[in-house]
Design a protein around this motif. Structure first.
Motif, mmCIF file in Angstrom:
data_model
loop_
_atom_site.group_PDB
_atom_site.id
_atom_site.type_symbol
_atom_site.label_atom_id
_atom_site.label_comp_id
_atom_site.label_asym_id
_atom_site.label_seq_id
_atom_site.Cartn_x
_atom_site.Cartn_y
_atom_site.Cartn_z
ATOM 1 N N MET A 131 0.842 -1.332 -0.009
ATOM 2 C CA MET A 131 0.225 0.027 -0.056
ATOM 3 C C MET A 131 0.840 1.277 0.023
ATOM 4 N N PRO A 132 1.447 1.472 -1.176
ATOM 5 C CA PRO A 132 2.482 2.612 -1.195
ATOM 6 C C PRO A 132 1.708 4.062 -0.864
ATOM 7 N N ARG A 133 2.353 4.921 -0.011
ATOM 8 C CA ARG A 133 1.799 5.940 0.284
ATOM 9 C C ARG A 133 2.852 7.091 0.296
ATOM 10 N N ALA A 134 2.431 8.289 -0.370
ATOM 11 C CA ALA A 134 3.327 9.248 -0.360
ATOM 12 C C ALA A 134 3.944 9.802 1.068
ATOM 13 N N ASN A 135 5.087 10.344 1.042
ATOM 14 C CA ASN A 135 5.916 10.741 2.227
ATOM 15 C C ASN A 135 5.203 12.339 2.409
ATOM 16 N N LEU A 136 4.432 12.646 3.299
ATOM 17 C CA LEU A 136 3.831 14.081 2.959
ATOM 18 C C LEU A 136 4.947 15.054 3.399
ATOM 19 N N ASP A 137 5.782 14.854 4.141
ATOM 20 C CA ASP A 137 7.035 15.835 4.589
ATOM 21 C C ASP A 137 7.818 16.213 3.360
ATOM 22 N N ARG A 138 8.072 15.274 2.569
ATOM 23 C CA ARG A 138 8.611 15.263 1.421
ATOM 24 C C ARG A 138 7.743 15.736 0.319
ATOM 25 N N VAL A 139 6.487 15.736 0.452
ATOM 26 C CA VAL A 139 5.578 16.328 -0.729
ATOM 27 C C VAL A 139 5.897 17.735 -0.281
ATOM 28 N N LEU A 140 5.790 18.299 1.079
ATOM 29 C CA LEU A 140 5.879 19.640 1.109
ATOM 30 C C LEU A 140 7.113 20.371 0.791
ATOM 31 N N GLU A 141 8.082 19.529 0.480
ATOM 32 C CA GLU A 141 9.433 20.060 0.138
ATOM 33 C C GLU A 141 9.654 20.322 -1.312
ATOM 34 N N GLN A 142 8.659 19.828 -2.328
ATOM 35 C CA GLN A 142 8.671 20.045 -3.594
ATOM 36 C C GLN A 142 8.721 21.440 -3.910
ATOM 37 N N GLU A 143 9.411 22.011 -4.980
ATOM 38 C CA GLU A 143 9.558 23.232 -5.223
ATOM 39 C C GLU A 143 8.481 23.446 -6.103
ATOM 40 N N ILE A 144 7.672 24.480 -6.197
ATOM 41 C CA ILE A 144 6.769 25.153 -7.195
ATOM 42 C C ILE A 144 7.248 26.346 -7.770
ATOM 43 N N PRO A 145 7.054 26.460 -9.058
ATOM 44 C CA PRO A 145 7.358 28.111 -9.687
ATOM 45 C C PRO A 145 6.223 28.810 -9.301
ATOM 46 N N LEU A 146 6.337 29.793 -8.909
ATOM 47 C CA LEU A 146 5.306 30.445 -8.302
ATOM 48 C C LEU A 146 5.465 32.068 -9.061
ATOM 49 N N PRO A 147 4.481 32.353 -9.940
ATOM 50 C CA PRO A 147 4.505 33.720 -10.450
ATOM 51 C C PRO A 147 3.728 34.547 -9.476
ATOM 52 N N PRO A 148 3.286 35.860 -9.928
ATOM 53 C CA PRO A 148 2.590 36.582 -8.915
ATOM 54 C C PRO A 148 1.088 35.843 -8.989
ATOM 55 N N LEU A 149 0.342 36.344 -8.051
ATOM 56 C CA LEU A 149 -0.947 35.710 -7.774
ATOM 57 C C LEU A 149 -2.028 36.057 -9.220
ATOM 58 N N GLU A 150 -1.927 37.180 -9.532
ATOM 59 C CA GLU A 150 -2.664 37.359 -10.907
ATOM 60 C C GLU A 150 -2.345 36.556 -12.080
ATOM 61 N N GLU A 151 -1.005 36.691 -12.236
ATOM 62 C CA GLU A 151 -0.223 35.808 -13.340
ATOM 63 C C GLU A 151 -0.837 34.411 -12.883
ATOM 64 N N GLN A 152 -0.878 33.844 -11.849
ATOM 65 C CA GLN A 152 -1.200 32.280 -11.741
ATOM 66 C C GLN A 152 -2.587 32.256 -12.107
ATOM 67 N N ARG A 153 -3.356 33.264 -12.144
ATOM 68 C CA ARG A 153 -4.817 33.084 -12.409
ATOM 69 C C ARG A 153 -4.910 33.356 -13.824
ATOM 70 N N ARG A 154 -4.140 34.244 -14.293
ATOM 71 C CA ARG A 154 -4.196 34.241 -15.834
ATOM 72 C C ARG A 154 -3.636 32.811 -16.585
ATOM 73 N N ILE A 155 -2.885 32.132 -15.942
ATOM 74 C CA ILE A 155 -2.277 30.905 -16.421
ATOM 75 C C ILE A 155 -3.579 29.790 -16.176
ATOM 76 N N VAL A 156 -3.931 29.772 -15.178
ATOM 77 C CA VAL A 156 -5.049 28.863 -15.080
ATOM 78 C C VAL A 156 -6.156 29.056 -15.984
ATOM 79 N N ALA A 157 -6.368 30.460 -16.295
ATOM 80 C CA ALA A 157 -7.654 30.671 -17.591
ATOM 81 C C ALA A 157 -7.018 30.077 -18.715
ATOM 82 N N VAL A 158 -5.764 30.312 -18.984
ATOM 83 C CA VAL A 158 -5.382 29.631 -20.317
ATOM 84 C C VAL A 158 -5.518 28.048 -20.415
ATOM 85 N N LEU A 159 -5.355 27.424 -19.314
ATOM 86 C CA LEU A 159 -5.116 25.995 -18.964
ATOM 87 C C LEU A 159 -6.593 25.412 -18.957
#
Length: 394
Positions: free
Chosen positions: A110-138
């Motif tokens: 029953m393989p489960r993700a290691n949650l501590d390591r999940v939180l360590e993943q790096e995420i590219p984070l543009p400004p909030l409004e730009e995130q929302r624009r990208i979300v709209a495109v996607l």
């Protein structure tokens, strides 16, 4: 983002289990029925992202639009104020992130993700409004891809149904135009002992007697696709074969699965090496001057009379009760050999066209899935943004 771990017995809230989320799409598969479960669960709201940590390669991530409670195999993630919730969903469902999180799993069964390591993943984070624009495109692109995917899936299903309908029609037309006799399957076998058989049972053949090479042993996997295919390789020694030679299969034999995935059927090919059938298969050597292997194969799978007979006697569509006796007694409407050949050729021709269409639509589905991942890659590589994203820990 943080993980919301408030765990208790919730009442008067809809319940979401891991099985209620569709892989890849994040679609909710239940009707939000208010459910109380005996075990403790996590609470969530419309500001959470529910992440399936059990077997994360299944890619089960939900954006709920309601308050509810969920299985502890689903983790309620609360995005920070600087992180758009849907932007996070897209990031979590992108192939590189799925693979990275899956690599953190512990537990073989029953393989489960290691949650501590999940939180360590790096995420590219543009400004909030730009995130929302990208979300709209996607969102717009994914909506169009969803429509195209639904159409391709419908066309794929139609191609398969058209083949089934054409196969049934081949029997209806062919048998209506020529005289036929009705015989039982056992009357079609060669007139010698062992022409109908299942494989060795119990101590006749033990799993520990399989070797790396020698005489092949055919099983369910060789017939499960309703055509002969080589699956898992199983062999016995030539010495062992001497005691099991009565189970030898021959070119043109028809094999039918009677255990596991029951009711599948295939024809043993002309180039078969020396092989025996396992106990999971019923094998019949036909009197081919009376019945063509292709005709029995097609009749068993497609003739309306055969399907009705089998479903009546085998308790349901999964053929749970299928056995040698049922198959031997199955009535076959048997026309002359030339008509049998015409029916088989008509079915094979239709199958070839249906297979061609299936390949076309399957390839289209694969291309659409790849397009989704390409768009996600571009989004998180900064190719859909006007502002360079900041890379931060999730």
């Amino acid at each position: 983002m943080t993980i919301d771990r408030e765990q208790r017995q919730w009442k008067n809230r809809p319940y979401v289990g891991l099985e209620d989320i569709e892989s890849g799409t994040g679609q909710l598969l239940n009707d939000k029925t208010i459910t109380t479960v005996k075990s403790t669960t996590f609470g969530f709201g419309a500001d959470h992202v529910l992440y399936g940590r059990l077997r994360p390669y299944l890619n089960k991530v939900l954006l709920p639009d309601f308050e509810g409670h969920c299985s502890t195999e689903l983790i309620p993630i609360l995005p920070s104020h600087a992180l758009d919730r849907t932007f996070l969903w897209y990031w979590l469902t992108s192939a590189p992130v799925v693979a990275a999180i899956d690599a953190t799993c512990t537990g073989a069964r029953m393989p489960r993700a290691n949650l501590d390591r999940v939180l360590e993943q790096e995420i590219p984070l543009p400004p909030l409004e730009e995130q929302r624009r990208i979300v709209a495109v996607l969102d717009e692109a994914f909506a169009a891809i969803a429509v195209a995917t639904a159409n391709a899936e419908k066309n794929l299903a139609n191609a398969r149904e058209l083949f089934s309908a054409a196969a049934r029609m081949a029997f209806s037309n062919g048998l209506a135009e020529t005289p036929f006799e009705t015989l039982r399957v056992e009357q079609l076998a060669r007139p010698h002992k062992g022409s109908m058989r299942t494989g060795p049972f119990g101590s006749q053949l033990l799993h520990g007697e399989f070797v790396d090479e020698g005489v092949a042993v055919l099983g369910i996997d060789n017939a499960v696709a309703n055509e002969f295919r080589w699956g898992k390789q199983r062999f016995i020694t030539e010495e062992k074969f001497q005691s099991l030679s009565r189970f030898l299969v021959h070119p043109g034999d028809v094999i039918i699965t009677i255990m596991g995935t029951c009711g599948r059927c295939a024809i043993v090919p002309d180039d078969i090496p020396k092989a025996i059938n396992s106990k999971h298969l019923f094998c019949i050597s036909l009197e081919q001057g009376r019945c063509l292997p292709g005709y029995l194969h097609a009749y068993f799978l497609h003739a309306p009379d055969a399907r009705a007979y089998l479903e009546e006697r085998a308790q349901g569509s999964i053929m749970a009760g299928l056995n040698m006796g049922i198959i031997k007694e199955m009535p076959i409407r048997l026309p002359p050999l030339p008509t049998q050949k015409v029916i088989v050729e008509a079915i094979n021709s239709t199958r070839s066209e249906a297979d061609r269409l299936a390949r076309v639509y399957t390839a289209k589905l694969q291309n659409l899935a790849a397009l989704k991942q390409s768009l996600l890659h571009r989004a998180f590589a900064g190719e859909l943004t006007a502002t360079a994203p900041e890379v931060v820990a999730a």
